[in-house]
Design an enzyme around this catalytic site. Structure first.
Site, PDB file in Angstrom:
ATOM      1  N   SER A 121       0.848  -1.191   0.000  1.00 39.63           N
ATOM      2  CA  SER A 121       0.000   0.000   0.000  1.00 39.63           C
ATOM      3  C   SER A 121       0.881   1.238   0.000  1.00 39.63           C
ATOM      4  O   SER A 121       1.761   1.381   0.855  1.00 39.63           O
ATOM      5  CB  SER A 121      -0.907  -0.010   1.240  1.00 39.63           C
ATOM      6  OG  SER A 121      -1.759   1.109   1.249  1.00 39.63           O
ATOM      7  N   LYS A 147      -1.065  -0.819  -4.426  1.00 46.31           N
ATOM      8  CA  LYS A 147      -2.311  -0.138  -4.053  1.00 46.31           C
ATOM      9  C   LYS A 147      -1.992   1.323  -3.766  1.00 46.31           C
ATOM     10  O   LYS A 147      -1.122   1.620  -2.968  1.00 46.31           O
ATOM     11  CB  LYS A 147      -2.953  -0.784  -2.819  1.00 46.31           C
ATOM     12  CG  LYS A 147      -4.255  -0.096  -2.412  1.00 46.31           C
ATOM     13  CD  LYS A 147      -4.967  -0.852  -1.305  1.00 46.31           C
ATOM     14  CE  LYS A 147      -4.469  -0.477   0.065  1.00 46.31           C
ATOM     15  NZ  LYS A 147      -5.295  -1.069   1.149  1.00 46.31           N
ATOM     16  N   LYS A 149      -3.265   4.921  -2.309  1.00 52.71           N
ATOM     17  CA  LYS A 149      -4.252   5.657  -1.530  1.00 52.71           C
ATOM     18  C   LYS A 149      -4.674   6.887  -2.332  1.00 52.71           C
ATOM     19  O   LYS A 149      -3.837   7.580  -2.925  1.00 52.71           O
ATOM     20  CB  LYS A 149      -3.660   6.094  -0.185  1.00 52.71           C
ATOM     21  CG  LYS A 149      -3.320   4.937   0.753  1.00 52.71           C
ATOM     22  CD  LYS A 149      -4.575   4.284   1.318  1.00 52.71           C
ATOM     23  CE  LYS A 149      -4.220   3.269   2.388  1.00 52.71           C
ATOM     24  NZ  LYS A 149      -5.416   2.658   3.016  1.00 52.71           N
ATOM     25  N   ASP A 175      -7.426   2.848  -3.114  1.00 55.49           N
ATOM     26  CA  ASP A 175      -8.152   2.794  -1.840  1.00 55.49           C
ATOM     27  C   ASP A 175      -8.475   4.209  -1.404  1.00 55.49           C
ATOM     28  O   ASP A 175      -7.579   5.035  -1.196  1.00 55.49           O
ATOM     29  CB  ASP A 175      -7.283   2.089  -0.794  1.00 55.49           C
ATOM     30  CG  ASP A 175      -7.973   1.969   0.559  1.00 55.49           C
ATOM     31  OD1 ASP A 175      -9.180   2.252   0.650  1.00 55.49           O
ATOM     32  OD2 ASP A 175      -7.289   1.589   1.530  1.00 55.49           O
ATOM     33  N   ASN A 177     -10.560   4.940   1.375  1.00 55.31           N
ATOM     34  CA  ASN A 177     -10.869   5.055   2.812  1.00 55.31           C
ATOM     35  C   ASN A 177     -12.070   5.967   3.053  1.00 55.31           C
ATOM     36  O   ASN A 177     -12.044   6.861   3.900  1.00 55.31           O
ATOM     37  CB  ASN A 177      -9.664   5.549   3.598  1.00 55.31           C
ATOM     38  CG  ASN A 177      -8.558   4.516   3.687  1.00 55.31           C
ATOM     39  OD1 ASN A 177      -7.476   4.730   3.138  1.00 55.31           O
ATOM     40  ND2 ASN A 177      -8.804   3.394   4.341  1.00 55.31           N
ATOM     41  N   GLU A 200     -11.317   0.504  -3.687  1.00 57.89           N
ATOM     42  CA  GLU A 200     -11.639   0.058  -2.331  1.00 57.89           C
ATOM     43  C   GLU A 200     -12.295   1.168  -1.514  1.00 57.89           C
ATOM     44  O   GLU A 200     -11.803   2.299  -1.482  1.00 57.89           O
ATOM     45  CB  GLU A 200     -10.343  -0.398  -1.648  1.00 57.89           C
ATOM     46  CG  GLU A 200     -10.529  -0.942  -0.241  1.00 57.89           C
ATOM     47  CD  GLU A 200      -9.200  -1.348   0.369  1.00 57.89           C
ATOM     48  OE1 GLU A 200      -9.185  -1.682   1.570  1.00 57.89           O
ATOM     49  OE2 GLU A 200      -8.161  -1.329  -0.337  1.00 57.89           O
ATOM     50  N   ASP A 225     -14.129  -2.473   2.553  1.00 60.61           N
ATOM     51  CA  ASP A 225     -13.204  -2.681   3.660  1.00 60.61           C
ATOM     52  C   ASP A 225     -13.909  -2.283   4.950  1.00 60.61           C
ATOM     53  O   ASP A 225     -14.487  -3.111   5.650  1.00 60.61           O
ATOM     54  CB  ASP A 225     -11.939  -1.841   3.409  1.00 60.61           C
ATOM     55  CG  ASP A 225     -10.972  -1.811   4.580  1.00 60.61           C
ATOM     56  OD1 ASP A 225     -11.218  -2.469   5.610  1.00 60.61           O
ATOM     57  OD2 ASP A 225      -9.931  -1.121   4.489  1.00 60.61           O
ATOM     58  N   LYS A 249      -9.946  -7.864   6.928  1.00 61.69           N
ATOM     59  CA  LYS A 249      -8.976  -7.495   7.958  1.00 61.69           C
ATOM     60  C   LYS A 249      -9.441  -8.143   9.257  1.00 61.69           C
ATOM     61  O   LYS A 249     -10.481  -7.754   9.806  1.00 61.69           O
ATOM     62  CB  LYS A 249      -8.894  -5.983   8.122  1.00 61.69           C
ATOM     63  CG  LYS A 249      -8.212  -5.267   6.970  1.00 61.69           C
ATOM     64  CD  LYS A 249      -8.172  -3.773   7.214  1.00 61.69           C
ATOM     65  CE  LYS A 249      -7.472  -3.057   6.063  1.00 61.69           C
ATOM     66  NZ  LYS A 249      -7.574  -1.584   6.185  1.00 61.69           N
ATOM     67  N   GLY A 277      -4.151  -4.961   5.516  1.00 57.50           N
ATOM     68  CA  GLY A 277      -3.175  -4.781   6.580  1.00 57.50           C
ATOM     69  C   GLY A 277      -3.428  -3.513   7.367  1.00 57.50           C
ATOM     70  O   GLY A 277      -4.062  -2.576   6.879  1.00 57.50           O
TER      71      GLY A 277
END
Length: 354
Positions: A121, A147, A149, A175, A177, A200, A225, A249, A277
């Protein structure tokens, strides 16, 4: 534990991990578990000091007399939330249980491989050239999947730059978030041009309905996630069409028993999973690598080598070889803290006797 470099996501920057370890000692054995909660409640509602408090006041006093992980899971169920604290305690008990019987985590969970492919990541950087340098270094180390962010304002351009620099064969995903809303659907659809493995958690963690609506507007598979905290959540997401891939996770879902249940559910529905992770030390990494060896984990996970985050790990370091990590084969986790390093890193410890 200081990180080798700052790690920036859409919800903040981490420069160190405040690690909470749980050690369970039974008459026959002992075991370790790692709580993956962050110092502040930004990824989710849990945070390290809160996890320590709920363990001390509620979860540890509720432990059954016999060190059995399934009994622990049942005993902790009446307490709402606190999945990361529960996971740490359950893992430590399971580690002790398996060390007593001589069984490894991988064998217990049903691992089908001796090593697992590893992704990495890559956090948000100050510039695209810096990002390209970082990605290039990870590819040179052998990571088989990257990956990135992303957040509003740091999405299309960096993804395009990485794809153009490193080519169409690179396994690439992003990702968010939970940094976007459904109003950003058109912008997120522009990511379809880059042939990503998945996007993600683009939207809020508590909104499966809008994720389902977004999924209909994207060619890129939507992965969840933060939205998935149980097998029931995974079933709902699959039923609604909110996710075609799921990131598991163990800390987020309450432990490796629930993680295995989510894996089995997804396999039954033909939904690929991968292991996420949380900047774990070798304690958490050992268990994650064992989980990632299950047959349903068909995508490389964020099971990076120890040196990705830490100059010195508290266990023997996990070393990348040909883009893979070996699944530990020793009893329980197959690893344990190195006494000298653990003592040097420890800021506080507390024994609770039952």
């Amino acid at each position: 534990m200081p990180l080798r470099a700052p790690f920036r996501t859409s919800f903040g920057v981490e420069t160190a991990r405040d690690v909470l370890l749980v050690r369970v000692v039974t008459p026959e054995s002992e075991g370790w578990g790692e709580c993956v909660a962050m110092s502040e409640p930004r990824y989710c509602s849990e945070y390290v000091e809160g996890a320590a408090d709920v363990l001390r006041r509620f979860l540890i006093p509720a432990l059954p007399a016999v060190a059995d992980a399934y009994a622990v899971k049942r005993a902790l169920k009446p307490f709402k939330g606190h999945k990361m604290a529960k996971a740490a305690l359950e893992t430590a008990v399971l580690d002790a249980q398996l060390r007593t019987t001589g069984q490894s985590f991988g064998t217990f969970l049903g691992a089908g491989r001796e090593r697992v492919p590893c992704g990495v990541s890559v956090g948000i950087t100050d510039s695209i050239p810096e990002l390209l340098d970082s990605v290039g270094a990870f590819i040179d180390e052998g990571y088989v999947r990257i990956k990135l962010k992303i957040e509003p304002g740091w999405d299309i351009a960096p993804v395009r730059a990485v794809r153009e620099r490193f080519g169409d064969d690179l396994l690439l995903q992003v990702d968010a978030n939970a940094a976007y809303t459904l109003a950003d659907a058109r912008r997120l659809a522009r990511l379809d041009a880059f042939d990503l493995l998945l996007v993600e958690q683009p939207l809020a963690d508590d909104d499966l309905v809008q994720h389902a609506a977004l999924a209909k507007q994207l060619r890129t598979p939507v992965c969840l996630d933060e939205s998935i905290e149980s097998a029931e959540d995974a079933a709902a997401a699959i039923t609604l069409g909110a996710a075609s891939v799921i990131n598991i996770k163990p800390g987020r879902v309450g432990g490796y028993l629930e993680a295995k249940a989510i894996h089995d559910l997804c396999v039954a529905h033909g939904v690929p999973v991968w292991c996420g992770g949380m900047l774990e030390t070798g304690i958490g990494r050992a268990a994650n690598v064992a989980l990632a060896a299950l047959p349903g984990f068909t995508l490389p996970g964020d099971t990076s080598a120890s040196r990705r985050y830490f100059a010195t790990d508290i266990t023997e370091p996990f070393e990348l070889a040909d883009g893979h990590l070996d699944v530990p084969t020793g009893p329980g986790l197959g690893v344990e803290p190195l006494d000298g390093i653990l003592e040097r890193m420890t800021t506080a410890k507390e024994w609770i006797r039952l």
